[in-house]
Design a protein around this motif. Structure first.
Motif, short mmCIF file in Angstrom:
data_model
loop_
_atom_site.label_atom_id
_atom_site.label_comp_id
_atom_site.label_asym_id
_atom_site.label_seq_id
_atom_site.Cartn_x
_atom_site.Cartn_y
_atom_site.Cartn_z
N TYR A 104 0.80 -1.22 0.00
CA TYR A 104 0.00 0.00 0.00
C TYR A 104 0.84 1.28 0.00
CZ TYR A 104 -4.08 -2.92 1.16
OH TYR A 104 -5.09 -3.86 1.15
N GLY A 105 2.14 1.15 -0.21
CA GLY A 105 3.01 2.32 -0.18
C GLY A 105 2.62 3.39 -1.18
N TYR A 106 2.08 2.97 -2.33
CA TYR A 106 1.70 3.92 -3.37
C TYR A 106 0.63 4.89 -2.90
CZ TYR A 106 -2.62 1.26 -4.00
OH TYR A 106 -3.84 0.66 -3.79
N PHE A 107 -0.22 4.43 -1.95
CA PHE A 107 -1.34 5.26 -1.54
C PHE A 107 -0.92 6.35 -0.57
CE2 PHE A 107 -5.65 6.35 -0.47
CZ PHE A 107 -6.39 5.92 -1.56
N TRP A 108 0.31 6.26 -0.07
CA TRP A 108 0.82 7.26 0.87
C TRP A 108 1.69 8.31 0.17
CZ3 TRP A 108 -0.62 7.74 5.93
CH2 TRP A 108 -1.40 6.71 6.45
N GLN A 109 1.46 8.47 -1.14
CA GLN A 109 2.20 9.48 -1.92
C GLN A 109 3.71 9.29 -1.77
OE1 GLN A 109 -0.60 10.97 0.21
NE2 GLN A 109 -1.66 10.07 -1.50
N TYR A 110 4.12 8.03 -1.74
CA TYR A 110 5.53 7.72 -1.59
C TYR A 110 6.31 8.26 -2.80
CZ TYR A 110 9.79 5.07 -0.73
OH TYR A 110 11.09 4.71 -0.48
N GLY A 111 7.49 8.79 -2.53
CA GLY A 111 8.39 9.21 -3.59
C GLY A 111 8.61 10.71 -3.67
N TYR A 112 7.71 11.51 -3.08
CA TYR A 112 7.89 12.96 -3.13
C TYR A 112 9.18 13.38 -2.43
CZ TYR A 112 3.35 14.33 -5.09
OH TYR A 112 2.28 14.54 -5.93
N LYS A 113 9.49 12.76 -1.33
CA LYS A 113 10.69 13.13 -0.58
C LYS A 113 11.94 12.95 -1.44
CE LYS A 113 12.99 12.27 3.87
NZ LYS A 113 12.92 11.50 5.14
N GLU A 114 12.02 11.81 -2.12
CA GLU A 114 13.16 11.53 -2.97
C GLU A 114 13.20 12.44 -4.20
OE1 GLU A 114 12.19 8.10 -0.44
OE2 GLU A 114 11.01 9.41 -1.75
N ALA A 115 12.02 12.67 -4.78
CA ALA A 115 11.95 13.52 -5.98
C ALA A 115 12.36 14.96 -5.66
CB ALA A 115 10.54 13.48 -6.56
N PHE A 116 11.87 15.49 -4.54
CA PHE A 116 12.21 16.88 -4.20
C PHE A 116 13.65 17.00 -3.71
CE2 PHE A 116 7.52 17.68 -3.92
CZ PHE A 116 7.50 18.68 -4.89
N ALA A 117 14.19 15.95 -3.14
CA ALA A 117 15.61 15.98 -2.76
C ALA A 117 16.48 16.11 -4.01
CB ALA A 117 15.98 14.72 -1.99
N TYR A 118 16.13 15.37 -5.06
CA TYR A 118 16.89 15.46 -6.31
C TYR A 118 16.71 16.86 -6.93
CZ TYR A 118 18.66 14.54 -10.96
OH TYR A 118 19.39 14.60 -12.13
N ALA A 119 15.47 17.34 -6.94
CA ALA A 119 15.21 18.67 -7.52
C ALA A 119 15.99 19.74 -6.78
CB ALA A 119 13.72 18.96 -7.49
N LYS A 120 16.04 19.65 -5.46
CA LYS A 120 16.77 20.65 -4.66
C LYS A 120 18.25 20.65 -4.99
CE LYS A 120 17.19 23.61 -1.23
NZ LYS A 120 16.60 24.97 -1.31
N GLN A 121 18.82 19.47 -5.15
CA GLN A 121 20.25 19.36 -5.45
C GLN A 121 20.60 19.93 -6.81
OE1 GLN A 121 21.02 15.19 -5.05
NE2 GLN A 121 20.80 15.18 -2.81
N ASN A 122 19.64 19.91 -7.74
CA ASN A 122 19.95 20.27 -9.12
C ASN A 122 19.19 21.50 -9.64
OD1 ASN A 122 21.62 17.76 -10.22
ND2 ASN A 122 19.97 16.96 -8.93
N GLU A 123 18.46 22.19 -8.76
CA GLU A 123 17.60 23.27 -9.23
C GLU A 123 18.36 24.44 -9.83
OE1 GLU A 123 16.85 25.50 -4.92
OE2 GLU A 123 15.23 24.36 -5.84
N VAL A 124 19.63 24.62 -9.43
CA VAL A 124 20.41 25.74 -9.99
C VAL A 124 20.67 25.56 -11.48
CG1 VAL A 124 21.51 26.32 -7.80
CG2 VAL A 124 22.58 24.64 -9.32
N ASN A 125 20.54 24.33 -11.98
CA ASN A 125 20.81 24.05 -13.38
C ASN A 125 19.60 24.25 -14.29
OD1 ASN A 125 23.47 23.19 -12.69
ND2 ASN A 125 22.63 21.19 -12.10
#
Length: 549
Positions: free
Chosen positions: A428-449
Motif C-alpha cells: 500500500y506504499g503507493y497510496f501514501w504518496q511515496y516518492g515525493y521526498k526523494e523527488a524533491f531531494a533530487y530537484a533541490k540538489q539540481n535546481e540551480v541548473n
C-alpha cells in the motif's frame, strides 16, 4: 480468588500494556506508513508556520480552522504538533508523535472509563474487564492504524472518552467538571465527526443523568453554558462556505450531484405519470434517507469489521479488517451480556456506539473508519466483557479454554503484525504518496541548473511536499502564495518561485529549455528519452520519472 490477587498487580499489568502500546506505536514510526500523506504534510508545515510566524501557510493568525487545501482542517492536531516540531524539527517523526502520545493516553483513559461504567460491579471482574479493554485497545488494528499517523479522528476520540469519563467522575468529585468541559470542547475542535455527535451526546448525558445534574444544578448549568459558548465558532461555520461549512459541502451526500440528478429525473417521471407516491418517495428531501440508512449499516458489515476493511487502503493493514476475526464471538457475547445489565452508564456507552457511524452515514464513501472512529473503544469493551464472562461458561475447563483462546488470539495478532509492519508498507506504499521526498531531494540538489521545474499533480497536492521537505520560510511563503492576486488557489496548478505544480503534458513540456520535469509513469512512459532519475514505490513500480530538457 480475586481476594488472593494483590491490588497492585492490575496497575503493574496496566503499565506493561502501556509499554506494549508505546512500542507498537513508536516502532518504525518515521518509515511506516512509508511516507507522509498530503494531509500529514499539510499538518506538519502549518504547525511549522505557526511556530515561526503565529499564522498558517496563508497568513491567517492562530486560526480555529486551517484552510489547508480549502478543506479547512480542525485545528487541535496542528497545534499539538507545534511543540513536537519545535523539539524535533519538521520531519515525519514530529508530525506523527502527537498521534502516538494521544493513542497511548487513550488506553489509560479507557481503563479508568471502564471502571467508572462498571462502578457497582464486583471489583475483581471490573478490574479484569478494564485491563482487558486497555490491552485490546493497545493491540487493536483499528486503533493502531490511526495512532501511528497524523489522523485527527484519533485525537477527537481521545477527548470524547476523556469527557465521558470526567462526566462520570464529576458525580463524586465536582472538580472533574473542568476536565469535562475542556475535553468535550477539544473533541469538537479536533475532528469533524464529533461536531455532529457531541451535541447529541451532551443532550443524552443531561437526560440520562438528570439526578446528578439536579444535585449540582448551578455547576452543571455553568459547565454546559461554557461548552455552548466555546463551541459557537464551530457551529456558526455551518452557515458559511468556509471552515465547517466548506468541509461539509465537500463530503456530504446532500451535495452529491448524482443523487440530486436522479431525484429530479424520478420526480419528473412521477409527475408526468400522475404518481403521487413516487413524487414523495423521490423528493430530494426524502431520497437521501435510504442512502443514509445504507451508509450507516455499512459500518456493521462483517467484511468491513473482520475481514478486509474499507476501500481506503490507508485505513487498514493488508488483508485485514478493522478488528481481529478473533474478536467476533466475544464482541457479540459482551454486547449481549451488557444488554442484560443495563444501567445509565452502560446505556451511555451503547448510545455512543450507535451514534458513532452517523457522521459517516451522511457522507460519501461508506463505511469510513475515521469518521466512525468513536466505535473503536466500545468494540474493545464489548470484547473484554465477552472474554471475562465467556470463560465462565466453561466452568471446570476454564484454564484450558483460556489457554486455547490466548493461542488463537496470539495467532491472529501475529498475522496482523506481520501484515502491518512487513506487507502493508510494500503493498500500500503507493497510496501514501511515496516518492515525493526523494523527488524533491533530487530537484533541490539540481535546481540551480534549471530555469523551471515542473512537478506533476497526478498524486495530488505536490506543493505541500515542496514546502515541507524544503522547510520553506513561512514568512516568505505567506507573502508569495497569492501569485495570481485574487486569493484563490487552483487544485491542479500552483506556482512557487521556479517550481510549477501541474498536470504534465510531455509532448509540450519537453520542447522547453532548461526545464526539469517530474512526472508519473503514466505521464512519462518507459522509454522516454532524457530520463535522468527514476523514483520507485516500495513494491518496485515507478512512482516518478524525472526528465531534463
Amino acid at each position: 480468588m480475586n481476594r488472593l490477587i494483590p491490588k497492585n498487580i492490575y496497575k503493574i499489568l496496566l503499565a506493561l500494556v502501556i509499554l506494549l502500546s508505546l512500542f507498537l506505536r513508536f516502532y518504525k514510526i518515521d518509515s511506516n506508513p512509508p511516507s507522509l500523506d498530503w494531509d500529514e504534510a499539510s499538518i506538519g508545515y502549518n504547525a511549522y508556520s505557526i511556530l515561526k510566524t503565529g499564522a498558517d501557510e496563508y497568513g491567517n493568525r492562530l486560526p480555529l480552522s486551517m484552510r489547508s487545501f480549502d478543506d479547512y482542517k480542525p485545528p487541535v492536531y496542528i497545534y499539538l504538533t507545534v511543540p513536537s516540531v519545535a523539539m524535533f524539527g519538521l520531519n515525519e517523526f514530529a508530525v506523527r508523535l502527537p498521534a502516538v502520545i494521544i493513542g497511548a493516553l487513550s488506553i489509560i483513559v479507557v481503563y479508568y472509563l471502564v471502571k467508572e461504567i462498571l462502578i457497582n460491579w464486583d471489583n475483581g471482574k471490573k478490574e479484569q474487564i478494564a485491563l482487558l479493554s486497555a490491552f485490546f485497545l493497545a493491540i487493536s488494528p483499528w486503533h493502531l492504524q490511526f495512532s501511528r499517523a497524523a489522523f485527527e479522528g484519533n485525537v477527537g476520540m481521545f477527548f470524547l472518552i476523556l469527557a465521558v469519563f470526567s462526566f462520570f467522575k464529576a458525580s463524586s468529585d465536582k472538580r472533574f467538571l473542568v476536565l469535562f468541559v475542556i475535553s468535550f470542547v477539544l473533541s469538537i475542535y479536533s475532528y469533524h465527526s464529533f461536531r455532529l455527535i457531541n451535541p447529541i451526546i451532551l443532550s443524552l448525558l443531561i437526560a440520562l443523568h438528570n439526578k446528578e445534574v439536579i444535585k449540582e444544578k448551578a455547576l452543571f448549568l455553568i459547565s454546559f453554558a461554557v461548552i455552548v459558548i466555546l463551541s459557537m465558532p464551530i457551529y456558526s461555520g455551518f452557515f458559511i462556505q468556509q471552515g465547517t461549512g466548506a468541509r461539509l459541502s465537500m463530503v456530504t451526500i446532500f451535495s452529491d450531484p448524482e443523487i440530486q440528478r436522479m431525484s429530479a429525473e424520478k420526480v419528473l417521471e412521477a409527475k408526468l405519470s400522475g404518481d403521487v407516491i413516487g413524487e414523495i418517495i423521490y423528493n430530494r428531501r426524502v431520497v437521501f434517507i435510504p442512502t443514509i440508512v445504507s451508509g450507516y449499516l455499512d459500518h456493521f458489515n462483517f467484511d468491513f469489521l473482520f475481514l478486509h476493511g474499507d476501500g481506503g487502503v490507508q485505513h487498514h493493514a493488508y488483508n485485514m479488517g478493522m478488528l481481529y476475526l478473533w474478536d467476533f464471538p466475544f464482541v457479540i457475547l459482551g454486547l449481549l451480556f451488557l444488554l442484560k445489565k443495563l444501567n445509565k452508564r452502560i446505556i451511555t456507552l451503547l448510545i455512543i456506539f450507535l451514534l458513532a457511524p452517523l457522521p459517516s452515514a451522511i457522507t460519501t464513501g461508506t463505511p469510513h473508519p475515521v469518521r466512525a472512529i468513536a466505535m473503536i473503544p466500545v468494540f474493545q469493551i464489548f470484547a473484554a466483557v465477552g472474554v471475562v464472562f465467556g470463560l465462565q461458561l466453561f466452568k471446570k475447563n476454564k484454564i484450558p479454554a483460556a489457554f486455547i483462546i490466548s493461542i488463537l488470539l496470539a495467532l491472529n495478532v501475529g498475522f496482523y503484525l506481520y501484515s502491518y509492519y512487513v506487507l502493508t508498507p510494500i503493498r500500500y506504499g503507493y497510496f501514501w504518496q511515496y516518492g515525493y521526498k526523494e523527488a524533491f531531494a533530487y530537484a533541490k540538489q539540481n535546481e540551480v541548473n534549471f530555469d523551471k521545474i515542473y512537478v506533476t499533480y497526478e498524486y495530488d497536492q505536490p506543493y505541500i511536499y515542496y514546502l515541507f521537505y524544503n522547510k520553506v520560510d513561512p514568512f516568505w511563503y505567506q507573502k508569495n502564495w497569492n501569485y495570481n492576486g485574487n486569493g484563490s488557489v487552483d487544485r491542479f496548478y500552483r506556482k512557487i518561485g521556479k517550481y510549477e505544480f501541474k498536470n504534465i503534458d510531455l509532448e509540450k513540456d519537453k520542447k522547453l529549455t532548461k526545464t526539469l520535469i517530474i512526472g508519473s509513469s503514466k505521464e512519462i512512459p518507459d522509454g522516454t528519452p532524457r530520463v535522468i532519475k527514476t523514483v520507485y514505490f516500495p513494491d518496485g513500480k515507478v512512482a516518478f520519472r524525472i526528465v531534463g530538457t
